[in-house]
Design a protein around this motif. Structure first.
Motif, PDB file in Angstrom:
ATOM      1  N   VAL A 150       0.826  -1.211   0.000  1.00 52.70           N
ATOM      2  CA  VAL A 150       0.000   0.000   0.000  1.00 52.70           C
ATOM      3  C   VAL A 150       0.856   1.255   0.000  1.00 52.70           C
ATOM      4  CG1 VAL A 150      -1.940  -1.128   1.150  1.00 52.70           C
ATOM      5  CG2 VAL A 150      -0.143  -0.078   2.535  1.00 52.70           C
ATOM      6  N   THR A 151       2.176   1.127  -0.227  1.00 54.36           N
ATOM      7  CA  THR A 151       3.020   2.322  -0.287  1.00 54.36           C
ATOM      8  C   THR A 151       2.606   3.173  -1.482  1.00 54.36           C
ATOM      9  OG1 THR A 151       4.685   1.062  -1.524  1.00 54.36           O
ATOM     10  CG2 THR A 151       4.981   1.243   0.853  1.00 54.36           C
ATOM     11  N   GLY A 152       2.568   4.470  -1.271  1.00 52.94           N
ATOM     12  CA  GLY A 152       2.151   5.402  -2.314  1.00 52.94           C
ATOM     13  C   GLY A 152       0.664   5.695  -2.295  1.00 52.94           C
ATOM     14  N   ASP A 153      -0.111   4.894  -1.542  1.00 54.38           N
ATOM     15  CA  ASP A 153      -1.550   5.138  -1.442  1.00 54.38           C
ATOM     16  C   ASP A 153      -1.819   6.205  -0.387  1.00 54.38           C
ATOM     17  OD1 ASP A 153      -1.751   3.102  -3.237  1.00 54.38           O
ATOM     18  OD2 ASP A 153      -2.619   1.643  -1.845  1.00 54.38           O
ATOM     19  N   SER A 154      -2.981   6.812  -0.492  1.00 53.56           N
ATOM     20  CA  SER A 154      -3.411   7.708   0.582  1.00 53.56           C
ATOM     21  C   SER A 154      -3.712   6.868   1.814  1.00 53.56           C
ATOM     22  CB  SER A 154      -4.656   8.484   0.165  1.00 53.56           C
ATOM     23  OG  SER A 154      -5.765   7.599   0.039  1.00 53.56           O
ATOM     24  N   LEU A 155      -3.720   7.528   2.992  1.00 54.38           N
ATOM     25  CA  LEU A 155      -3.961   6.785   4.226  1.00 54.38           C
ATOM     26  C   LEU A 155      -5.320   6.109   4.207  1.00 54.38           C
ATOM     27  CD1 LEU A 155      -3.241   5.927   7.080  1.00 54.38           C
ATOM     28  CD2 LEU A 155      -4.063   8.136   7.911  1.00 54.38           C
ATOM     29  N   ASP A 156      -6.359   6.789   3.715  1.00 53.42           N
ATOM     30  CA  ASP A 156      -7.705   6.207   3.701  1.00 53.42           C
ATOM     31  C   ASP A 156      -7.766   4.984   2.810  1.00 53.42           C
ATOM     32  OD1 ASP A 156      -8.572   8.097   5.460  1.00 53.42           O
ATOM     33  OD2 ASP A 156      -9.417   9.434   3.926  1.00 53.42           O
ATOM     34  N   ASP A 157      -7.145   5.092   1.607  1.00 56.65           N
ATOM     35  CA  ASP A 157      -7.167   3.949   0.684  1.00 56.65           C
ATOM     36  C   ASP A 157      -6.382   2.774   1.262  1.00 56.65           C
ATOM     37  OD1 ASP A 157      -8.683   5.425  -1.040  1.00 56.65           O
ATOM     38  OD2 ASP A 157      -7.029   5.948  -2.390  1.00 56.65           O
ATOM     39  N   ALA A 158      -5.215   3.064   1.861  1.00 59.24           N
ATOM     40  CA  ALA A 158      -4.385   1.995   2.430  1.00 59.24           C
ATOM     41  C   ALA A 158      -5.107   1.301   3.580  1.00 59.24           C
ATOM     42  CB  ALA A 158      -3.056   2.571   2.916  1.00 59.24           C
ATOM     43  N   ARG A 159      -5.765   2.091   4.448  1.00 57.33           N
ATOM     44  CA  ARG A 159      -6.481   1.513   5.574  1.00 57.33           C
ATOM     45  C   ARG A 159      -7.611   0.607   5.092  1.00 57.33           C
ATOM     46  NH1 ARG A 159      -6.802   3.274  10.808  1.00 57.33           N
ATOM     47  NH2 ARG A 159      -5.968   5.336  10.277  1.00 57.33           N
ATOM     48  N   ALA A 160      -8.354   1.088   4.103  1.00 58.96           N
ATOM     49  CA  ALA A 160      -9.480   0.303   3.598  1.00 58.96           C
ATOM     50  C   ALA A 160      -9.008  -1.019   3.005  1.00 58.96           C
ATOM     51  CB  ALA A 160     -10.247   1.118   2.560  1.00 58.96           C
ATOM     52  N   GLU A 161      -7.907  -0.977   2.239  1.00 63.90           N
ATOM     53  CA  GLU A 161      -7.409  -2.195   1.599  1.00 63.90           C
ATOM     54  C   GLU A 161      -6.920  -3.207   2.644  1.00 63.90           C
ATOM     55  OE1 GLU A 161      -4.150  -3.623  -1.808  1.00 63.90           O
ATOM     56  OE2 GLU A 161      -4.449  -1.480  -1.372  1.00 63.90           O
ATOM     57  N   LEU A 162      -6.203  -2.723   3.669  1.00 63.69           N
ATOM     58  CA  LEU A 162      -5.671  -3.626   4.688  1.00 63.69           C
ATOM     59  C   LEU A 162      -6.780  -4.208   5.558  1.00 63.69           C
ATOM     60  CD1 LEU A 162      -2.507  -1.593   5.760  1.00 63.69           C
ATOM     61  CD2 LEU A 162      -2.520  -3.805   4.602  1.00 63.69           C
ATOM     62  N   GLU A 163      -7.753  -3.399   5.939  1.00 63.30           N
ATOM     63  CA  GLU A 163      -8.850  -3.905   6.760  1.00 63.30           C
ATOM     64  C   GLU A 163      -9.699  -4.906   5.998  1.00 63.30           C
ATOM     65  OE1 GLU A 163     -10.828  -0.413   8.134  1.00 63.30           O
ATOM     66  OE2 GLU A 163      -9.425  -0.080   9.802  1.00 63.30           O
ATOM     67  N   GLU A 164      -9.859  -4.667   4.706  1.00 60.37           N
ATOM     68  CA  GLU A 164     -10.610  -5.626   3.884  1.00 60.37           C
ATOM     69  C   GLU A 164      -9.868  -6.959   3.806  1.00 60.37           C
ATOM     70  OE1 GLU A 164     -12.461  -6.007  -0.645  1.00 60.37           O
ATOM     71  OE2 GLU A 164     -11.523  -4.139   0.011  1.00 60.37           O
ATOM     72  N   ALA A 165      -8.507  -6.901   3.876  1.00 67.48           N
ATOM     73  CA  ALA A 165      -7.711  -8.132   3.833  1.00 67.48           C
ATOM     74  C   ALA A 165      -7.687  -8.842   5.185  1.00 67.48           C
ATOM     75  CB  ALA A 165      -6.281  -7.809   3.394  1.00 67.48           C
ATOM     76  N   GLU A 198      -5.096 -13.347  10.734  1.00 68.62           N
ATOM     77  CA  GLU A 198      -6.213 -12.409  10.736  1.00 68.62           C
ATOM     78  C   GLU A 198      -6.238 -11.646  12.058  1.00 68.62           C
ATOM     79  OE1 GLU A 198     -11.091 -12.397  10.170  1.00 68.62           O
ATOM     80  OE2 GLU A 198      -9.954 -14.271  10.123  1.00 68.62           O
ATOM     81  N   GLY A 199      -6.389 -10.314  11.937  1.00 73.67           N
ATOM     82  CA  GLY A 199      -6.418  -9.480  13.122  1.00 73.67           C
ATOM     83  C   GLY A 199      -5.060  -8.963  13.535  1.00 73.67           C
ATOM     84  N   ASP A 200      -3.977  -9.437  12.883  1.00 72.48           N
ATOM     85  CA  ASP A 200      -2.648  -8.913  13.187  1.00 72.48           C
ATOM     86  C   ASP A 200      -2.526  -7.482  12.665  1.00 72.48           C
ATOM     87  OD1 ASP A 200      -1.951 -11.201  14.440  1.00 72.48           O
ATOM     88  OD2 ASP A 200      -0.744 -12.027  12.811  1.00 72.48           O
ATOM     89  N   THR A 201      -1.536  -6.770  13.165  1.00 70.09           N
ATOM     90  CA  THR A 201      -1.422  -5.334  12.887  1.00 70.09           C
ATOM     91  C   THR A 201      -0.357  -5.044  11.843  1.00 70.09           C
ATOM     92  OG1 THR A 201      -2.130  -4.795  15.126  1.00 70.09           O
ATOM     93  CG2 THR A 201      -0.932  -3.083  13.936  1.00 70.09           C
ATOM     94  N   VAL A 202      -0.699  -4.146  10.906  1.00 68.67           N
ATOM     95  CA  VAL A 202       0.255  -3.601   9.943  1.00 68.67           C
ATOM     96  C   VAL A 202       0.446  -2.124  10.285  1.00 68.67           C
ATOM     97  CG1 VAL A 202       0.744  -3.114   7.516  1.00 68.67           C
ATOM     98  CG2 VAL A 202      -0.470  -5.216   8.148  1.00 68.67           C
ATOM     99  N   THR A 203       1.695  -1.727  10.458  1.00 69.16           N
ATOM    100  CA  THR A 203       2.007  -0.345  10.826  1.00 69.16           C
ATOM    101  C   THR A 203       2.380   0.452   9.585  1.00 69.16           C
ATOM    102  OG1 THR A 203       2.805  -1.070  12.987  1.00 69.16           O
ATOM    103  CG2 THR A 203       3.485   1.117  12.250  1.00 69.16           C
ATOM    104  N   LEU A 204       1.738   1.623   9.425  1.00 67.12           N
ATOM    105  CA  LEU A 204       1.982   2.489   8.267  1.00 67.12           C
ATOM    106  C   LEU A 204       2.733   3.740   8.708  1.00 67.12           C
ATOM    107  CD1 LEU A 204      -1.536   2.302   6.564  1.00 67.12           C
ATOM    108  CD2 LEU A 204       0.469   0.858   6.143  1.00 67.12           C
ATOM    109  N   THR A 205       3.711   4.136   7.907  1.00 65.03           N
ATOM    110  CA  THR A 205       4.453   5.376   8.137  1.00 65.03           C
ATOM    111  C   THR A 205       4.156   6.324   6.981  1.00 65.03           C
ATOM    112  OG1 THR A 205       6.215   4.160   9.253  1.00 65.03           O
ATOM    113  CG2 THR A 205       6.723   6.392   8.523  1.00 65.03           C
ATOM    114  N   LEU A 206       3.672   7.515   7.299  1.00 60.34           N
ATOM    115  CA  LEU A 206       3.268   8.469   6.265  1.00 60.34           C
ATOM    116  C   LEU A 206       4.441   9.316   5.805  1.00 60.34           C
ATOM    117  CD1 LEU A 206      -0.180   9.650   7.678  1.00 60.34           C
ATOM    118  CD2 LEU A 206       0.318   7.772   6.101  1.00 60.34           C
TER     119      LEU A 206
END
Length: 656
Positions: free
Chosen positions: A533-548, A581-589
């Motif tokens: 999800v690098t290069g994505d906006s925070l909202d798009d990245a969050r949505a994609e990861l939560e859907e996964a 499932e339910g594990d955490t992915v950390t994003l750096t903006l």
């Protein structure tokens, strides 16, 4: 200077759970810290391998083996391991925290100990090692530093870092593991092939040191000490401490025998010998203060050795045939005055004074008094005769003897065999005596009966089938069945829900002694691939990861990157990693690209221009056209010198 201030781990939280509060000790392989389990809110000891060794697979394997070995024991005299894990370069064990001191501290402060204190410490040590030996493990590094004495009096064995299976042959390329002063001869001759008898030998050396205040073999170099282990017997402790009971000499000689066949085969056998020796000692022998005791010149009111608690596994015999006050050996000395003015139960009252006159009949009262005195003297004399006429005997020492042998010894002492009951025991061999009533050494009338308690050996329990059971329920089930929850490891599973048990070690249906720790393998759920999800906006990245199926956490700090401000500059873990499932992915903006001043390279040679631009952090593209095919001078550049451009962007130079 406080060295803890220089330790980078103090104040940190390992694995998101263990807050390191202070450094306790540093060893050659690991450092031990006092820490708090923030999840369960309890103090524990954290043993962290030195980062420099964490890259060595051999050390890591030994470290993890310690965790697994101790977790299986679950013995009250073994320092327990709660958890094992890794955080970056740190490999750690979470262990039981014991507030107190080591046996080495006690010996350093007190010198030689009274026999009772020495045995009170040795017996729980042997019970712990006996459990390890029955489970198939050898400690291999027994010494006073690894015996912990808690403030509450509990004795525990620590540091199973050199533990090996009894049937494991380990190549050490000639190196001898362990501490030189406590090494058995076979550890010197054939390193890596030792069995349970090396722990027996080390315990014999430790007992000698507790009784005398010094090690049996010394020398100017380790080589001299090793030579003495091979060629010289351990001397009897009574050679250093005159008057020490010969039963203690026999225990030391047996435990430190250089001939393997003579030495007890494991700690359980040695524990039986120690208990029999204790039962044969008198109270005076047990409480004799050796001249080597460093506290001998101190105020006895501060005698700290006396507060070392007695082992709960061996009852203290009641005093028998003690001298009366004023008799030989009493605190008052032969003929000494009793400061409490007490009267012995065998002491006659003084005779009445003679009458003042002669030739007159004695008053009737005087005659009665005289008769009373005579009868009393006769009665006391008869009582003394009765007590010493062989009507009483002592219960013989039959602990750890077979039932048949115990019955023979009781009959030989003129006693009857009373009620025989059975009980489970982790330390006493099946079919041998655990306890008697009355206790060994107690005074008893001849022909009375003595009840026997016979060992049925360790109680065995079948490991229940816990597959598909939620972790907390599985742990509770193990406790209900008489087992202990052991190490928990997690694995991905497509068939078992997250947080539920996949399997146990040992597997279900296996028989284990009561109290054994059972390791659990718990599901992390199916393995899920982490998307990029690098290069994505925070909202798009969050949505994609939560859907996964992942949780999302945003780092508090932003970094410069090629991406625009607010876009995802980095993620942890990276694309392709597998999580549950339910594990955490950390994003750096991103806070946008870093702007760097562009050097002026017009008129420079192509080589110099490229060096200057690349050194400033730019990529370089050449535009030669038709006229610049054979040129070597920069005619112009896409971004003028002195202007700023994003670091890492491309600068085009035109060549003529």
């Amino acid at each position: 200077m406080d060295t803890t201030l220089q330790d980078p781990l103090v104040g940190q939280v390992l694995d998101g759970r263990y807050r390191v509060e202070a450094r306790i000790a540093v060893g050659g392989m690991a450092t031990v810290y006092r820490a708090v389990d923030t999840r369960l809110d309890r103090v524990l000891a954290l043993k962290v391998m030195h980062p420099a060794l964490a890259a060595d697979g051999t050390f890591v394997e030994r470290f993890i083996r310690e965790a697994k070995s101790v977790a299986r024991l679950a013995h009250p005299n073994v320092v327990q391991v709660f958890d094992q894990g890794t955080d970056g370069s740190y490999v750690y064990l979470a262990m039981e925290y014991i507030a107190g001191c080591t046996l080495r501290d006690v010996l350093r402060e007190r010198g030689a100990l009274q026999p009772r204190a020495a045995l009170d410490i040795l017996e729980p040590v042997l019970a712990a090692l006996g459990a390890a030996h029955r489970a198939g493990f050898v400690h291999r590094d027994m010494k006073p530093e690894n015996v912990l004495i808690g403030d509450d009096g509990r004795v525990k064995v620590a540091d199973f870092g050199l533990v090996r299976s009894v049937d494991t042959v380990t190549s050490t390329t000639g190196a001898v593991l362990g501490t030189v002063a406590y090494l058995a001869p076979e550890q010197v001759e054939t390193p890596g092939t030792a069995d349970a008898r090396v722990d027996v030998y080390a315990c014999g050396v430790v007992l000698y040191e507790m009784l005398t205040g010094e090690k049996p073999h010394d020398g100017e170099s380790p080589a001299i000490v090793l030579y003495k282990h091979l060629h010289e017997d351990v001397p009897p402790p009574s050679a250093i401490v005159p008057g020490l009971a010969f039963e203690l000499d026999e225990v030391v000689a047996s435990a430190t025998a250089r001939t393997l066949e003579v030495r007890p085969y494991n700690a359980v056998a040695l524990l039986g010998q120690v208990r029999e020796a204790r039962a044969a000692l008198t109270e005076e022998q047990l409480d004799a203060v050796p001249p080597q005791a460093l506290a001998a010149a101190h105020d006895n009111a501060e005698d700290r050795t006396s507060v070392i608690p007695r082992s709960l596994t061996v009852p203290r015999p009641l005093p028998v045939n003690e001298d009366e006050p004023g008799g030989p050996g009493t605190p008052y000395g032969p003929g000494g005055a009793d400061p409490m003015n007490r009267t012995s139960r065998f002491q006659s009252p003084p005779p009445p004074p003679p009458p003042a006159g002669r030739g007159f009949p004695r008053p009737r009262r005087g005659v009665l008094a005289l008769v009373t005195v005579v009868l009393l003297v006769l009665g006391v004399g008869a009582g003394v005769w009765y007590i010493n006429s062989g009507q009483f005997t002592k219960v013989p020492a039959v602990l750890t003897q077979t039932q048949e042998r115990a019955e023979q010894r009781l009959e030989a002492a003129g006693l009857e065999v009373g009620k025989v009951t059975h009980a489970y025991s982790d330390t006493v061999k099946r079919g041998t005596i655990i306890d008697t009533d009355p206790k060994p050494g107690a005074r008893i009338r001849k022909n009375d009966s003595v009840a026997l308690v016979v060992s049925d050996g360790p109680e065995t329990v079948k490991v229940p089938d816990l597959a598909g059971t939620r972790l907390d329920k599985a742990q509770q089930r193990l406790k209900t069945e008489g087992l202990a929850p052991g190490l928990v490891t997690k694995e991905f599973s497509d068939d078992v829900l997250k947080g539920f048990v996949i399997s146990t070690d040992p597997e279900s249906g296996t028989e284990r002694r009561a109290g054994s720790a059972i390791a659990l393998v718990v599901s992390k759920g199916p393995a899920l691939d982490v998307p990029d999800v690098t290069g994505d906006s925070l909202d798009d990245a969050r949505a994609e990861l939560e859907e996964a199926g992942f949780e999302v956490e945003v780092a508090s700090e932003e970094i410069n990157s090629e991406f625009d401000k607010g876009q995802v500059a980095a993620q942890s873990p990276e694309e392709g990693a597998q999580l549950g499932e339910g594990d955490t992915v950390t994003l750096t903006l991103s806070k946008g690209p870093e702007m760097v001043e562009v050097p002026d390279v017009v008129g420079d040679s192509v080589g110099d221009a490229k060096d200057a631009l690349e050194a400033a952090g730019f990529d370089v593209d050449e535009d030669r056209g038709l006229l610049g095919l054979f040129g070597d001078t920069v005619k112009s550049q896409s971004v003028s010198g002195g202007d700023k451009a994003p670091k890492g962007s491309t600068i085009t130079i035109t060549i003529r």
